[in-house]
Enzyme design. Structure first.
Site, PDB file in Angstrom:
ATOM      1  N   ASP A  67       4.055 -10.545   4.392  1.00  0.00           N
ATOM      2  CA  ASP A  67       4.113  -9.170   3.214  1.00  0.00           C
ATOM      3  C   ASP A  67       5.564  -9.374   2.354  1.00  0.00           C
ATOM      4  OD1 ASP A  67       6.138  -9.091   5.170  1.00  0.00           O
ATOM      5  OD2 ASP A  67       5.406  -6.895   6.333  1.00  0.00           O
ATOM      6  N   ASN A 137       7.799   2.101  15.061  1.00  0.00           N
ATOM      7  CA  ASN A 137       7.541   2.720  14.643  1.00  0.00           C
ATOM      8  C   ASN A 137       5.613   2.040  15.622  1.00  0.00           C
ATOM      9  OD1 ASN A 137       6.387   1.667  12.630  1.00  0.00           O
ATOM     10  ND2 ASN A 137       6.598   3.009  10.626  1.00  0.00           N
ATOM     11  N   HIS A 139       4.308  -0.415  14.102  1.00  0.00           N
ATOM     12  CA  HIS A 139       3.912  -1.358  13.251  1.00  0.00           C
ATOM     13  C   HIS A 139       4.145  -2.838  12.865  1.00  0.00           C
ATOM     14  CE1 HIS A 139       7.686  -1.552  10.354  1.00  0.00           C
ATOM     15  NE2 HIS A 139       7.262  -2.505  10.053  1.00  0.00           N
ATOM     16  N   GLU A 144       1.538   0.744   9.010  1.00  0.00           N
ATOM     17  CA  GLU A 144       2.289   1.336   8.703  1.00  0.00           C
ATOM     18  C   GLU A 144       1.500   2.546  10.122  1.00  0.00           C
ATOM     19  OE1 GLU A 144       4.889   1.840   8.952  1.00  0.00           O
ATOM     20  OE2 GLU A 144       6.185   1.853   7.088  1.00  0.00           O
TER      21      GLU A 144
END
Ligand code: GLP
Length: 242
Positions: A67, A137, A139, A144
């Site tokens: 990314d 979280n 990811h 996400e």
């Protein structure tokens, strides 16, 4: 999926670097999927050290980063381009710049950049190893919670949790880009082997949820339960909480 306690970040980074070295030795044109973030800060120096002392030919190795932030140019101090070049690609002479792939966060047409990157990934074949970190979280990459399991490389909106977690690298939380370009979950799953690293208290909850085994788009990393060759490498802090 196997979970291993390698005690600490340093040992885990050395293990992962050795696995990458062995892969290059047996397959000089190996393909790696690479991750960034605080989790990986020891891995790339360890790998660079091993490459240097073993004088390994990496000229044919192909790398694909997961990314990049949208809006940060390659020279920005917090871009993943800068992260990778400072820690890995500038630390050893043999890398072939043509074989290094990191999504472009400032392309004129970001949608096209996503499609272009995904096509590169699909054409190149299956990565030999995909390195992953994990967000608080759950990811992976910047996929996400709620990301469809069949997602491919595209532009994504970052959640408040991720913006807050990543703000430690910026002067203020406002400076954290609100979007990123990220490989999708189906792009990640193409790899032959996946090594996910997680260290420290902040990742306990995500790894506990992952270890519980429920496969759901609410926890993007849970897709890894559907992959045949995944190692989850954790430190003592996480392991003793499982
Ligand atoms: C970041 C990256 C991920 C990384 C994860 C964990 O936002 N996009 O690729 O694995 O979140 O980051 P860190 O290692 O800094 O905790």
């Amino acid at each position: 999926m196997e979970i291993y306690n390698l005690k600490d970040k340093s040992t885990a980074s050395i293990y992962t670097a050795i696995e990458m070295l062995k892969t290059i030795k047996t397959k000089p044109d190996a393909i790696f999927g690479l991750a960034t973030g605080s989790t990986m800060v020891d891995l790339y120096p360890q790998l660079s050290n091993l490459l240097n002392v073993n004088k390994v030919d990496v000229s044919q190795v192909r790398t694909f980063n997961l990314d990049e932030y949208v809006g940060l140019n390659a020279e920005h101090t917090q871009s993943y381009h800068t992260y990778m070049h400072e820690r890995l690609f500038q630390q050893y002479e043999g890398w072939n710049q043509n074989n290094i792939h990191i999504p472009n966060g400032i392309a004129d047409d970001m949608e096209h950049e996503g499609e272009h990157y995904e096509k590169l990934l699909q054409d190149i074949g299956k990565p030999d190893i995909q390195i992953l970190g994990i967000g608080e979280n759950g990811h992976i990459g910047f996929n996400e919670p709620g990301t469809p399991f069949d997602s491919v490389t595209r532009i994504v909106d970052l959640t408040p949790s991720t913006l807050h977690a990543n703000s430690v690298h910026f002067e203020t939380e406002d400076e954290v880009p609100k979007q990123a370009i990220s490989m999708g979950l189906s792009s990640i799953m193409r790899a032959k082997r996946i090594i996910l690293l997680a260290f420290g208290e902040k990742k306990i909850d995500a790894i506990q949820r992952l270890a519980a085994g429920n496969v759901s788009e609410d926890l993007p990393a849970s897709i890894l339960h559907n992959h045949p060759n995944v190692e989850i490498i954790v430190d003592e802090t996480i392991y003793k909480a499982l």
